[in-house]
Design a protein around this motif. Structure first.
Motif, mmCIF file in Angstrom:
data_model
loop_
_atom_site.group_PDB
_atom_site.id
_atom_site.type_symbol
_atom_site.label_atom_id
_atom_site.label_comp_id
_atom_site.label_asym_id
_atom_site.label_seq_id
_atom_site.Cartn_x
_atom_site.Cartn_y
_atom_site.Cartn_z
ATOM 1 N N LYS A 36 0.819 -1.218 0.000
ATOM 2 C CA LYS A 36 0.000 0.000 0.000
ATOM 3 C C LYS A 36 0.853 1.270 0.000
ATOM 4 O O LYS A 36 0.488 2.263 -0.624
ATOM 5 N N ILE A 83 -9.229 -3.698 -3.920
ATOM 6 C CA ILE A 83 -8.758 -3.453 -2.542
ATOM 7 C C ILE A 83 -7.224 -3.454 -2.552
ATOM 8 O O ILE A 83 -6.603 -4.359 -3.119
ATOM 9 N N PRO A 90 -4.799 -3.764 0.243
ATOM 10 C CA PRO A 90 -4.633 -3.912 1.695
ATOM 11 C C PRO A 90 -3.319 -3.299 2.156
ATOM 12 O O PRO A 90 -2.384 -3.146 1.366
ATOM 13 N N CYS A 125 -4.100 -10.603 5.917
ATOM 14 C CA CYS A 125 -4.485 -9.423 5.132
ATOM 15 C C CYS A 125 -4.841 -8.302 6.094
ATOM 16 O O CYS A 125 -5.764 -8.439 6.894
ATOM 17 N N SER A 180 -5.980 -4.347 7.014
ATOM 18 C CA SER A 180 -6.613 -3.101 6.570
ATOM 19 C C SER A 180 -6.262 -2.027 7.580
ATOM 20 O O SER A 180 -6.261 -2.306 8.779
ATOM 21 N N GLU A 195 -13.495 2.879 7.592
ATOM 22 C CA GLU A 195 -12.821 2.305 6.420
ATOM 23 C C GLU A 195 -12.383 0.865 6.694
ATOM 24 O O GLU A 195 -12.575 -0.036 5.879
ATOM 25 N N VAL A 196 -11.796 0.680 7.883
ATOM 26 C CA VAL A 196 -11.272 -0.654 8.221
ATOM 27 C C VAL A 196 -12.430 -1.642 8.329
ATOM 28 O O VAL A 196 -12.373 -2.758 7.791
ATOM 29 N N GLU A 248 -13.620 -2.515 4.828
ATOM 30 C CA GLU A 248 -12.670 -3.314 4.050
ATOM 31 C C GLU A 248 -12.543 -4.729 4.618
ATOM 32 O O GLU A 248 -12.476 -5.709 3.858
#
Ligand SMILES: Cc1cc2nc3c(=O)[nH]c(=O)nc-3n(C[C@H](O)[C@H](O)[C@H](O)COP(=O)(O)OP(=O)(O)OC[C@H]3O[C@@H](n4cnc5c(N)ncnc54)[C@H](O)[C@@H]3O)c2cc1C
Length: 496
Positions: free
Chosen positions: A168, A256, A258, A290, A292, A298-299, A302
């Motif tokens: 990310k 996505i 992550p 994975c 987030s 947001e977390v 996701e």
């Protein structure tokens, strides 16, 4: 690469001459040449290759670094820069006729600018020390190699290091703004700038990942990020690596990105769980982690999407971290994968190649075949999100021929990575380990361009010679045709 570096006979006359020239401006204790003093520098993290340096120089400031380089240039002595020596490709392997230039004493954080969100640091500062220093300001430095407790930011720049969160937030090159670096002639360069672009050629990108072959980095200005409000990890287990590979592709395919997306096969999971007790199931083919991060909303959003993709991809077990302690425990397992594997085998050889994500399962099958072919076990950990493989080949250096078999096994993994459209390095650099495979990846014209760049910085080839860029003669001796592109474009390329 032959397994043992030929020990060069020490030229005592030359050793005395070089040490005396360095001691003219450095304290005696900062210039080492007695065998027992220089022996600790004989290898980096790729301990299969060792060579005792002629002289070790331990400068305390930038001006001493500059003078060391000037002296080595005048006397035509090769110079190998060294940070913390955690490199896994032999980049900091010394030369028996060279000076090992340790940057370990340049370890001050020179300036933190919370408004600009930057820190200016010396090259010997440990990666993790930067995040620790700025934590009270709610900031951190994003690239997080698993070696971050020990590795230096100078080494990170030289290797363009990555880590779990680079999917990310980008690699080292995406997280630095400016460098001060010194050429072999002792000229100081300041490159980069405060903005996203600066005038002239992009020397910042060129020096990042140049493995100590173009200049010695003496100062790094890093970007800092605000700590995300919250983070959670999904741990999913699969009874088939192919399904885990498909889950990775499905997550990325759903748009996505992550904060981290890591995969371990059963051999790696078992080794880690017995060592760290991270809470991983051990009777599964593979696990995915994975992460987030972001605002709580947001977390939350996701994580739900990731969970449902994992489920649809065939996960047989899904756990979501319920506290930060649990999240960190999940990561502690992954980050300890190398030492965990070190506990179950006298030696291990960490490979580092990158492949297109969708080819993961195919490459794993190939590695399983190679385990049989070479009679050696292999544990696999991946930065799965960016397709970066770390097969860890288990061997015993004391058993005659095992290291050579390991090297051949690793070489086949790299060549297969190229054939499926990948590359021979992900984040550990080329060093001496993969220098022959540069001949497979690049055309002669491309290698000639690398040599042209090297000559422009270092006419006499004194900075870290013999690493990263093979001579065309070496390629001829290695005798493999370059492959360069994957089978997609040339379906008639032979299968291994
Ligand atoms: C357990 C373990 C886990 C690891 N995990 C990761 C990971 O997740 N991601 C990753 O990317 N790497 C990883 N590595 C590899 C290694 O930690 C990185 O490559 C790291 O950046 C090396 O930093 P160092 O300070 O130890 O450099 P060194 O090993 O000392 O040197 C590495 C290279 O940089 C050059 N160099 C060092 N300092 C300078 C300088 N100031 N100027 C110019 N050249 C210089 C050296 O000549 C050499 O070519 C791991 C290693 C270990 C042992």
């Amino acid at each position: 690469m032959s397994s043992v570096v030929e020990p060069a006979p020490v030229d005592f006359q030359r050793q005395k001459e070089v040490a005396a020239a360095l001691r003219a401006f450095m304290p005696k204790a900062a210039v080492l040449f007695d065998r027992e003093d220089v022996q600790p520098y004989e290898c980096d993290g790729l301990s299969a290759y060792r060579q005792v340096p002629m002289v070790v120089a331990l400068p305390e400031n930038e001006d001493q670094v500059r003078q060391i380089l000037e002296v080595c240039h005048a006397l035509r002595v090769p110079v190998i820069a060294r940070g913390a020596g955690t490199g896994l490709s032999g980049g900091a392997l010394p030369l028996g006729n060279g000076v090992l230039l340790s940057l370990a004493k340049l370890m001050r954080i020179l300036e933190i600018d919370p408004a600009a969100r930057t820190a200016r640091v010396q090259p010997g500062v440990r990666n993790l020390a930067i995040s620790e220093a700025v934590a009270p300001l709610g900031l951190y430095y994003a690239p997080d190699p698993s070696s971050q407790i020990a590795c230096s930011i100078g080494g990170n720049v030289a290797e363009n290091s990555g880590g779990v969160h680079c999917l990310k937030y980008g690699l080292t090159v995406h997280n630095i703004l400016k460098l001060r670096a010194i050429t072999i002639e002792g000229e100081i360069m300041e490159i980069g700038g405060d903005g996203l672009d600066s005038a002239g050629f992009d020397l910042l990108a060129l020096l990042t990942g140049s493995e100590g072959m173009l200049a010695v980095v003496t100062e790094v200005t890093v970007k800092l990020l605000p700590r995300p409000e919250c983070a959670q990890v999904v741990m999913a287990a699969f009874d088939d690596v192919e399904k885990a590979g498909a889950a990775v592709a499905n997550i990325i395919g759903a748009g996505i990105i992550p904060a981290g997306l890591e995969m371990m096969d059963q051999a790696a999971t078992l080794a880690v769980e017995h060592f760290v007790h991270a809470g991983y199931p051990t009777d599964v083919a593979s696990i995915l982690l994975c992460e987030s991060d972001g605002t709580a909303e947001e977390v939350d959003d996701e994580i739900r999407r990731v969970e449902s993709i994992m489920e649809a991809s065939g996960a047989i077990l899904i756990r979501v971290s319920t506290s930060d302690a649990e999240r960190l425990r999940f990561w502690a397992g992954r980050k300890a994968a190398f030492p965990a594997v070190g506990r179950i085998s006298p030696d291990y050889y960490c490979m580092d190649g990158t492949i297109p994500r969708r080819r993961l399962a195919e490459v794993l099958r190939k590695i399983a075949d190679l385990e049989v072919k070479y009679g050696l076990r292999c544990a696999n950990v991946f930065h799965a999100g960016d397709g970066n493989l770390h097969p860890l080949i288990l061997y015993d250096a004391n058993k005659p021929g095992e290291l050579e078999r390991t090297e051949a096994f690793g070489g086949e993994i790299l060549e297969f990575s190229i054939r499926v459209g990948g590359t021979i390095t992900g984040e550990h650099g080329v060093g001496i380990e993969k220098v022959n495979h540069m001949c497979v990846q690049f055309r002669p014209a491309e290698l000639a361009a690398f040599h042209g760049v090297k000559r422009a910085f270092d006419e006499h080839g004194l900075l870290n010679p013999g690493k990263a860029v093979p001579t065309l003669q070496r390629c001829a001796e290695f005798g493999r045709a370059h492959i360069h592109v994957g089978r997609e474009k040339f379906p008639d390329l032979p299968r291994f």
